[in-house]
Design a protein around this motif. Structure first.
Motif, PDB file in Angstrom:
ATOM      1  N   CYS A 299       0.710  -1.260  -0.162  1.00 15.09           N
ATOM      2  CA  CYS A 299      -0.032  -0.269  -0.098  1.00 15.09           C
ATOM      3  C   CYS A 299       0.355   1.689  -0.328  1.00 15.09           C
ATOM      4  CB  CYS A 299      -0.705   0.277   0.852  1.00 15.09           C
ATOM      5  SG  CYS A 299      -1.535   1.698   1.096  1.00 15.09           S
TER       6      CYS A 299
ATOM      7  N   SER B  59       0.364   4.424  -0.128  1.00 15.04           N
ATOM      8  CA  SER B  59      -0.725   5.369   1.673  1.00 15.04           C
ATOM      9  C   SER B  59       0.211   5.146   3.130  1.00 15.04           C
ATOM     10  CB  SER B  59      -1.114   5.793   1.063  1.00 15.04           C
ATOM     11  OG  SER B  59      -2.415   5.255   0.769  1.00 15.04           O
ATOM     12  N   CYS B  60       0.439   3.452   2.802  1.00 16.82           N
ATOM     13  CA  CYS B  60       0.188   3.532   4.502  1.00 16.82           C
ATOM     14  C   CYS B  60       1.436   2.293   4.623  1.00 16.82           C
ATOM     15  CB  CYS B  60      -0.945   2.963   5.239  1.00 16.82           C
ATOM     16  SG  CYS B  60      -1.311   1.444   5.225  1.00 16.82           S
TER      17      CYS B  60
ATOM     18  N   TRP C 131       1.267  -0.849   4.367  1.00 17.38           N
ATOM     19  CA  TRP C 131       0.352  -2.316   4.415  1.00 17.38           C
ATOM     20  C   TRP C 131       0.310  -3.095   3.686  1.00 17.38           C
ATOM     21  CZ3 TRP C 131      -3.029  -4.862   1.372  1.00 17.38           C
ATOM     22  CH2 TRP C 131      -3.272  -6.626   2.108  1.00 17.38           C
TER      23      TRP C 131
ATOM     24  N   CYS D  97      -6.688  -1.256  -0.243  1.00 19.14           N
ATOM     25  CA  CYS D  97      -5.220  -1.558   2.057  1.00 19.14           C
ATOM     26  C   CYS D  97      -6.411  -2.073   2.602  1.00 19.14           C
ATOM     27  CB  CYS D  97      -4.651  -0.651   1.639  1.00 19.14           C
ATOM     28  SG  CYS D  97      -3.788  -0.916   3.298  1.00 19.14           S
TER      29      CYS D  97
ATOM     30  N   CYS E 228      -6.009   0.233   5.373  1.00 18.76           N
ATOM     31  CA  CYS E 228      -6.821   1.912   5.436  1.00 18.76           C
ATOM     32  C   CYS E 228      -7.699   2.046   4.307  1.00 18.76           C
ATOM     33  CB  CYS E 228      -5.588   3.173   5.132  1.00 18.76           C
ATOM     34  SG  CYS E 228      -4.369   3.137   3.265  1.00 18.76           S
TER      35      CYS E 228
HETATM   36 ZN    ZN Z   1      -2.821   1.590   3.433  1.00 14.58          ZN
END
Ligand code: ZN
Ligand code: ADP
Ligand code: ZN
Length: 665
Positions: A370, A372-373, A375, A410, A413
């Protein structure tokens, strides 16, 4: 004076390291019993098929408690005496239940107690090429092997790929196969149809193959043909080492360093080592061949146990390929390919030649991340990242084969910003088809060879020249002979530098040279390009500048200093359970048993979590036994194992003993 009834010692397919005692029924004639015949006996509430091994005058069990044999199944021994001896030795060496060893080597129908069918006839191949004229090194090797025809001698035939080892095998077996059988062990039969073809074209004796891809019926037929002596040459994978030969005269183990000779589950034997045991027992020569011999084998040459036969030059017209490292640090990469590599590929393709790219990772990408985060998709049963197989459309765990749908967002998130990180063969092929849209690609890895006939088809596309770019995993490295391949590229040489396994660097060197050996096999010069972030790694340098012998010499010194095989002898007791406390408890009890036995000269390490502590939902622990003396280790195991197999705590875990483990992972 009362006459003692004879006690019959039977090997049964149950997990205990002993024979079971039975009585002879009144109406049976003991003279009809010969070792190697099958019997049917009551065992608990079951009927089992076992093998009659020997008689005894007494039993440790009170006579009253013994049961009677039900039936003598065979009228001639199913297994020859030499095979019974071999299995006894093998069971002893690996401390594995002998009944399981025997059951394992029988074709299914015979294991189930069915009668021995008639042996189908076998015809000799009709075609024959004349043999090639050997070069002086090949001649010397052949002379040494044939001179040893009547005694036990292990030869290590060490020669780079293309140096003419196979030609030596062919002529050695032609010389020794008169009235005697020959066993040729090879790593994986499906991968080397060309090698097989060469045997069929050159050998006048009838050939059978034995491997796990056969139907039970075909396997039974081949097995019977070995047993009857009709099969002159047996070409097989590791289990063929237990085939029922009538009069074996020579054993050849090709690519003797290959990890697939070690069985990694159940009865964990090493086929090369069993082959040596068998040759010793029969007083016959055995040839171990490799371009990159196992460190164990080189060690045995150094200490005088094996005789080295070297083929230092490439046979015929081919010359050695030129190897070159590509420093990947700070490079602009497109899909893991350096500009230098892309340019070379372009040149070789433009000349009408074939190129080969090697990457030991299946699938599209090993990580789905992921953006953005942070994961990433994890296998919940192994705690390891799952590989994205784009073409097949799922995430796959390469450790337990668990599958999952590819998430669109994800799991942590919920952002739809999942990106593939890293590269597998599928992504490599996709990138190559972008760069070189005019050149057809052939892919060789497990995902592309699963269907029957698929590998043969791909190999045919390569041989006829239709496919110009060849990509794949280590399957590509094994024994293929593609004369028009002039460039071989290793996309990522760095994986093994970080591995915790003590054999990782040895394997890296072997694989690198095996892959490199695919380049320039005929009259065209070959180039090997190796992409690495560690171009100054001392071992990589030595391997490429001084060759495998020097590389192996350094590794052997390291092994000696760090007290690892072949200078130490190891046995690994693995235990796994859903709860790690349960596995640990069992191994602690085993450790206590060892202490109670007051064994010296054996060091005990653990119980510790395995390097991969969780797989397929099981917690994995291990206990490592090591000794500087092989006899000391075996003495300990011989006393220990009969007590381990009856431990109550052992019934709650899946446990196994691995003698000479290939990896301690
Ligand atoms: Zn994420
Ligand atoms: P290896 O098994 O060591 O890889 P091979 O036996 O397959 O080597 O030989 C490599 C190539 O060289 C083959 O094409 C083979 O036919 C050829 N070759 C082997 N020995 C000779 C020889 N004495 N003279 C000419 N060509 C040879
Ligand atoms: Zn998994």
């Amino acid at each position: 004076m009362s006459i003692q009834p004879p006690i019959l010692k039977i090997a049964l397919p149950v997990p205990f390291r002993r024979y079971f005692d039975y009585l002879l029924p009144i109406h049976h004639d003991i003279n009809q019993y010969q070792p190697g015949m099958r019997v049917s006996v009551p065992f608990g509430r079951r009927q089992l098929t076992g093998i009659f091994m020997q008689t005894a005058a007494t039993s440790a069990v009170p006579i009253k408690k013994l049961k009677y044999i039900n039936e003598l199944i065979d009228s001639t021994p199913l297994l020859p005496a030499n095979l019974l001896t071999l299995t006894q030795q093998a069971a002893q060496y690996y401390h594995h239940p002998i009944g399981e060893v025997l059951a394992n080597l029988l074709p299914t129908a015979l294991r189930q107690g069915k009668p021995i069918p008639e042996t189908p006839p076998l015809h000799a191949p009709t075609k024959q090429l004349p043999p090639l004229t050997l070069n002086p090194d090949q001649q010397a090797a052949l002379a040494a092997i044939t001179a040893a025809r009547d005694f036990f001698q292990v030869f290590l035939l060490a020669g780079i790929t293309g140096s003419g080892k196979t030609e030596v095998y062919l002529q050695a077996l032609a010389a020794l196969a008169k009235n005697r059988q020959v066993l040729v062990l090879i790593p994986e039969i499906g991968l080397t149809p060309q090698t097989l073809q060469r045997f069929y074209e050159r050998v006048s004796a009838p050939i059978v193959t034995l491997h796990s891809g056969m139907t039970p019926k075909a396997r039974l037929t081949a097995w019977l043909q070995v047993r009857s002596g009709a099969a002159g040459i047996v070409i097989g994978t590791r289990s063929a080492v237990f085939a029922p030969f009538q009069n074996l005269g020579l054993i050849i183990v090709d690519e003797e360093h290959d990890p697939s000779f070690k069985q990694q589950e159940g009865f964990r034997y090493h086929a090369r080592d069993i082959a040596i045991l068998r040759a010793r027992q029969l007083a016959i020569p055995i040839v171990l061949g490799s371009a990159t011999p196992a460190l164990e084998s080189l060690h045995n040459v150094n200490n005088g146990r094996y005789q080295l036969l070297s083929l230092p030059q490439r046979a015929g017209v081919a010359s050695q390929p030129h190897c070159q490292l590509i420093d990947m640090r700070k490079q602009q990469l497109s899909d893991g390919l350096s500009a230098e590599l892309i340019q070379s590929l372009r040149q070789h393709l433009a000349r009408g030649e074939q190129v080969m790219l090697f990457l030991n990772r299946r699938g599209f990408a090993p990580v789905l991340l992921c953006h953005s985060c942070g994961w990433s998709a994890i296998c919940t049963r192994c705690d390891k990242r799952m590989t994205w197989h784009k073409r097949a459309g799922y995430l796959l765990c390469h450790h337990c084969t668990a599958r999952k749908k590819v998430p669109t967002a994800c799991a942590h998130c919920a952002t739809a910003s999942l990106i593939p990180v890293g590269m597998g063969t599928e992504k490599l092929a996709a990138a190559l088809s972008q760069y070189f849209p005019d050149f057809p690609i052939a892919q060789i890895d497990r995902d592309h060879t699963r269907k029957k006939g698929e590998l043969e088809q791909t190999l045919a596309r390569i041989t006829c020249g239709e496919a110009r770019i060849l990509t794949g995993t280590q399957m590509l490295a094994k024994g293929h002979h593609f004369p028009n391949v002039t460039l071989v590229a290793i996309i990522d040489a760095d994986g093994s530098f970080f591995s915790s396994d003590f054999r990782a660097l040895e394997r890296m060197g072997q694989l690198l040279l095996q892959v490199a050996g695919r380049a320039g096999r005929a009259d065209k010069a070959g180039t090997v390009l190796i992409q690495t972030h560690h171009p100054h790694h001392p071992l990589l340098q030595r391997l490429l500048q001084n060759g495998y012998d020097d590389f192996a010499h350094v590794l052997l010194n390291e092994r000696e200093q760090t007290c690892l095989p072949p200078y130490r002898f190891l046995a690994l007791l693995r235990a796994e359970a859903q709860n790690d406390v349960v596995a640990q408890h069992f191994l602690r009890e085993v450790k206590q048993l060892l202490h109670d036995l007051a064994i010296n000269d054996v060091e005990i390490l653990g119980p510790l979590p395995a390097p991969m502590p969780r797989r397929a939902g099981y917690q994995r622990m291990q206990l490592l036994l090591q000794s500087a003396q092989r006899p000391a280790l075996h003495h300990a195991l011989r006393q220990l194992m009969p007590q381990v197999e009856i431990l109550k705590s052992g019934q709650k875990v899946r446990w196994s003993l691995d003698v000479d483990p290939a990896e301690i992972a």
